[in-house]
Design a protein around this motif. Structure first.
Motif, short mmCIF file in Angstrom:
data_model
loop_
_atom_site.label_atom_id
_atom_site.label_comp_id
_atom_site.label_asym_id
_atom_site.label_seq_id
_atom_site.Cartn_x
_atom_site.Cartn_y
_atom_site.Cartn_z
N ASN A 57 -3.48 16.21 5.91
CA ASN A 57 -4.47 17.28 5.95
C ASN A 57 -5.73 16.79 6.67
O ASN A 57 -6.72 16.41 6.05
N ALA B 14 0.86 -1.19 0.00
CA ALA B 14 0.00 0.00 0.00
C ALA B 14 0.90 1.24 0.00
O ALA B 14 0.67 2.19 -0.74
N ASP B 15 1.93 1.20 0.83
CA ASP B 15 2.90 2.29 0.84
C ASP B 15 3.47 2.53 -0.55
O ASP B 15 3.67 3.67 -0.97
N LEU C 2 -9.25 18.43 6.04
CA LEU C 2 -9.86 18.01 4.77
C LEU C 2 -10.54 16.65 4.92
O LEU C 2 -11.63 16.42 4.43
N ARG D 15 1.51 15.12 2.65
CA ARG D 15 0.30 15.84 2.26
C ARG D 15 -0.75 15.81 3.36
O ARG D 15 -1.91 16.13 3.12
N ARG E 93 8.29 21.16 0.70
CA ARG E 93 6.93 20.63 0.60
C ARG E 93 6.48 20.50 -0.86
O ARG E 93 6.87 21.28 -1.71
N PRO E 94 5.64 19.51 -1.14
CA PRO E 94 5.15 19.37 -2.52
C PRO E 94 4.38 20.61 -2.94
O PRO E 94 3.69 21.23 -2.13
N SER F 120 -8.46 9.20 3.71
CA SER F 120 -7.27 8.96 4.53
C SER F 120 -6.81 10.27 5.14
O SER F 120 -7.38 11.32 4.89
N GLU F 121 -5.75 10.20 5.95
CA GLU F 121 -5.34 11.38 6.72
C GLU F 121 -4.83 12.53 5.86
O GLU F 121 -4.71 13.65 6.33
N ASP F 122 -4.54 12.25 4.59
CA ASP F 122 -4.14 13.35 3.71
C ASP F 122 -5.36 13.97 3.02
O ASP F 122 -5.21 14.81 2.14
N GLY F 123 -6.56 13.51 3.40
CA GLY F 123 -7.78 14.09 2.85
C GLY F 123 -8.15 13.57 1.47
O GLY F 123 -9.09 14.04 0.86
N ARG F 124 -7.39 12.59 0.98
CA ARG F 124 -7.72 12.01 -0.33
C ARG F 124 -8.73 10.89 -0.14
O ARG F 124 -8.71 10.18 0.85
N VAL G 17 6.32 14.62 -4.54
CA VAL G 17 6.63 14.51 -3.12
C VAL G 17 8.08 14.10 -2.97
O VAL G 17 8.47 13.03 -3.41
N GLU H 239 -0.51 22.23 -8.05
CA GLU H 239 -1.28 21.07 -8.46
C GLU H 239 -2.77 21.40 -8.51
O GLU H 239 -3.49 21.08 -9.45
N LEU I 84 1.60 21.84 -3.69
CA LEU I 84 0.20 21.45 -3.69
C LEU I 84 -0.70 22.50 -4.33
O LEU I 84 -1.66 22.18 -5.00
N ALA J 18 2.09 1.92 -3.37
CA ALA J 18 1.11 2.27 -4.40
C ALA J 18 0.54 3.66 -4.22
O ALA J 18 -0.13 4.18 -5.09
N LYS J 19 0.82 4.29 -3.07
CA LYS J 19 0.04 5.47 -2.74
C LYS J 19 0.34 6.70 -3.58
O LYS J 19 -0.43 7.65 -3.58
N TYR J 20 1.44 6.68 -4.32
CA TYR J 20 1.73 7.85 -5.14
C TYR J 20 0.98 7.84 -6.46
O TYR J 20 1.05 8.80 -7.22
#
Lengths: 427, 246
Positions: B226, A11-12, B229, B224, A269-270, A47-51, A256, A275, A272, A14-16
């Motif tokens: 957030n 999973a790690d 969000l 990332r 930082r990316p 997920s915790e990145d809001g995606r 990233v 993007e 964002l 694949a996440k990009y």
């Protein structure tokens, strides 16, 4: 290796990959088997990145013979490697699906032995899911560049969506960061998929039993900010992808810099925000009838980071504004900043019954924060004050979020210097 | 005149039938649920019997006049369980019949707008819950999904999962309203259902739950991160039933 650890590693790995959409194809479930797909797609978690998490997004294996600089799974990177067996992927997918964790499977892979060998493994998984398990959920398969055309044709019969990642917008960038991959190798299978899709669609007109071939279409992904191309360049490529290859989606992924590599510029930082603006421009291409050359030009090749691209376009074309919402066409409504597809549709529907005043717009849910400067309702201008682009721009800018600045953010050089001095003192 | 119904969808449609039959005026006809309505000294009330046949007539009239989409607005708005629904439906229909087939697009009409907004709220929550509902596998092989929606969306979810999880036995349980949707591999039905004391998980249930939690944790990109969000998309009120957020 235990399944738990494999899942974590893969999973790690694949996440990009950005794509997680499960939309674009509606499939019923006639025979009381497992699964269906919804045309609108369904998100199952965030997920915790809001995606959003819609699909079980994993790599079949993160072993890879290639050494692409931007990729965490490159052969020279020191990460733990793992590989699933087809049965493990099938079991995870089915059991997650039955608990309504996911909408389906997104399967990608590093390249093991050869592209053909890798592709065969992936096909084995999706074939098992579809034929043995009677699984009707969504499957997104990542195509392996360099695999034979016959393998693409086979895979296409089982999956809903297939994608080849463009990776880097330019040939130069690809040569620099992914020396093992050739641009031709990526574009060619995309063309093959497109041709097969058209062929199947045509055949279906004559023969109803023709199986569907990648019914949800293909998508691709570009990394933004790893090399030095401009936004203009990026959206021109995206436009060509939509027009010439009939892609459903182009995804953009802010680079990233977790995977440090000498050839990649380290940028903190990316990017964002960049993007985000590129995605907005992409939406203008797909849903708002804009052309890439309307959004940006070679002279002005970067998107404004403070203002969305539609506002930017409107400020440069003030002659079209203000528009009368009760009269202009749907296509013209879409050009008004702040009015999207839903609002435009509502306006067109509602104004058939009675002319719309400013408050009516509010009532039907049109957000007027930006739109009010660009419209008239029954001939009445609704914005306040000046319509000079320079002043308007000031009004349209989102007020900065209040943020406590640290001394480091305002004067980083002080710290860098003092750190150097301290180091100097210590050695 | 205030018409009172029993709270069921059929009861409301029976009320509408009576009101149209009595030629109630748009500003005078009111329609409330009997148990919610507070008697006022100046208003005449009439208890409407729920009559299947009348309800059916109204339903098919709505369906024929405004199509599938129109009927969906009417039914979904009902699921919002808003006390003002009955009267609002009456007022909307009064005007909608004058406007014609696409009346529910006429958002300039306030009543119709309010009704569609009510329906859209239900639409939004049910769509979100299509994704957020979580089943656990029980010892006896039944998949069980408890949840507490703000609106009464269980029938919409049941319909979705009847197609999707067609080859497994499942129960969706609205623990707040005490309703269960039971599916036996052929069709589902709704019935009252009280809370369970305790439930025995299937042997592999805990394993898949922790695999899922692991997955959700690892699919996030650290750079990332957030959390606001995440919360915006997935409001906290749903977390208590989400395997990955527990």
């Amino acid at each position: 290796m235990e399944i738990y650890e494999k899942l974590r590693i893969l999973a790690d790995a694949a996440k990009y990959d950005v794509s997680c959409s499960s939309s674009g194809h509606q499939r019923g479930n006639a025979n009381k088997q497992l699964g269906s797909t919804a045309a609108a797609g369904i998100c199952h978690s965030w997920s915790e990145d809001g995606r959003c998490i819609s699909l079980l997004k994993i790599l079949y294996t993160n072993q890879c013979i290639y050494n692409c600089a931007y990729c965490v799974n490159r052969s020279s990177n020191d990460v733990k490697r793992a590989a699933f067996t087809p049965e493990e992927v099938v079991s995870l997918t089915i059991n997650f699906y039955r608990r309504n964790y996911i909408e389906g499977l997104f399967l990608s892979s590093g390249i093991i032995k050869s592209p053909n060998h890798t592709m065969e493994q992936l096909i084995e998984v999706v074939k098992k899911l579809r034929t043995r398990e009677g699984f009707n959920g969504y499957i997104h398969l990542k195509g392996i560049p360099g695999a034979d055309e016959s393998l693409i044709n086979e895979a296409g019969l089982y999956v809903d969506r297939m994608s080849y990642n463009l990776e880097l917008p330019t040939t130069k960038g690809l040569r620099l960061l992914a020396p093992d991959k050739e641009r031709k190798q990526i574009i060619m299978p995309m063309q093959q998929v497109r041709d097969q899709m058209i062929a199947h669609r045509d055949m279906k007109k004559h023969l109803k039993s023709t199986p569907s071939f990648i019914p949800a279409g293909q998508s691709t992904q570009m990394i933004v900010g790893a090399t030095d191309e401009t936004d203009y360049h990026i959206i021109k490529i995206a436009e060509a992808m939509y027009r010439r290859l009939a892609l459903k989606r182009v995804y953009y992924s802010a680079f990233v810099p977790g995977s440090t590599h000498p050839a990649v510029v380290e940028r903190g930082r990316p990017p964002l925000n960049r993007e985000h603006r590129i995605y907005q421009a992409d939406w203008l291409l797909r849903f708002y009838g804009f052309k890439a050359d309307e959004i940006l030009t070679p002279d002005q090749p970067q998107l404004d980071l403070l203002l969305d691209p539609k506002c930017q376009w409107a400020l440069n074309h003030m002659a079209y504004f203000p528009m009368e919402v009760n009269r202009v066409s749907y296509g013209a409504l879409l050009r008004i900043p702040g009015i999207g597809v839903t609002s435009a549709r509502r306006i067109v529907n509602a104004r058939r019954f009675s002319a719309l005043a400013y408050d009516d717009l509010k009532g039907i849910g049109v957000v007027l924060k930006r739109a009010k400067y660009f419209i008239t309702c029954n001939g009445k201008y609704c914005g306040d004050g000046d319509v000079e682009p320079v002043y308007l721009r000031q009004k349209l800018l989102e007020p900065p979020k209040p943020e406590q600045l640290t001394l480091y953010q305002t004067h980083p050089e002080v710290f860098d210097e003092s750190e150097a001095t301290i180091r100097g003192l210590l050695t | 005149m205030v018409y009172l119904h029993d709270g069921s969808f059929e009861g409301i449609l029976s009320g509408i039938y009576k009101m149209f039959h009595a030629k109630a005026k748009i500003d005078e006809g009111k329609l409330y649920e009997a148990s919610v309505y507070q008697q006022s000294f100046f208003e005449l009330t009439l208890n409407v019997e729920t009559e299947r046949e009348n309800a059916h007539r109204v339903a098919s009239s709505i369906y024929e006049s405004f199509g599938h989409e129109g009927f969906k607005y009417v039914y979904y708005a009902y699921l919002a369980e808003d006390d003002s629904y009955g009267t609002l439906l009456f007022r909307s229909l009064k005007q909608a019949y004058k406007i014609g087939h696409q009346a529910f697009d006429a958002l300039g009409v306030e009543d119709i707008r309010l009704l569609t907004q009510m329906a859209n709220k239900v639409s939004r929550e049910s769509h979100l819950l299509l994704g957020l509902l979580r089943f656990v596998k029980l010892e006896n092989g039944i998949y069980y999904a408890p949840f507490e929606p703000t609106q009464n969306v269980i029938s919409i979810l049941a319909q979705h999962f009847e197609e999707r999880l067609a080859d497994q036995v499942w129960v969706i349980h609205d623990t707040k309203r005490g309703i269960g949707a039971f599916y036996d591999k052929t069709q589902y039905h709704l019935a009252p259902l009280n809370s369970f004391e305790s439930l025995q998980y299937a042997r592999d249930e805990v394993a898949f739950q922790s695999l899922w939690k692991d997955y959700v944790k690892h699919i996030a990109i650290e750079a990332r991160r957030n959390l606001p969000l995440q919360r915006q998309h997935m409001p906290k009120k749903y977390w208590q039933f989400l395997t990955e957020m527990k």
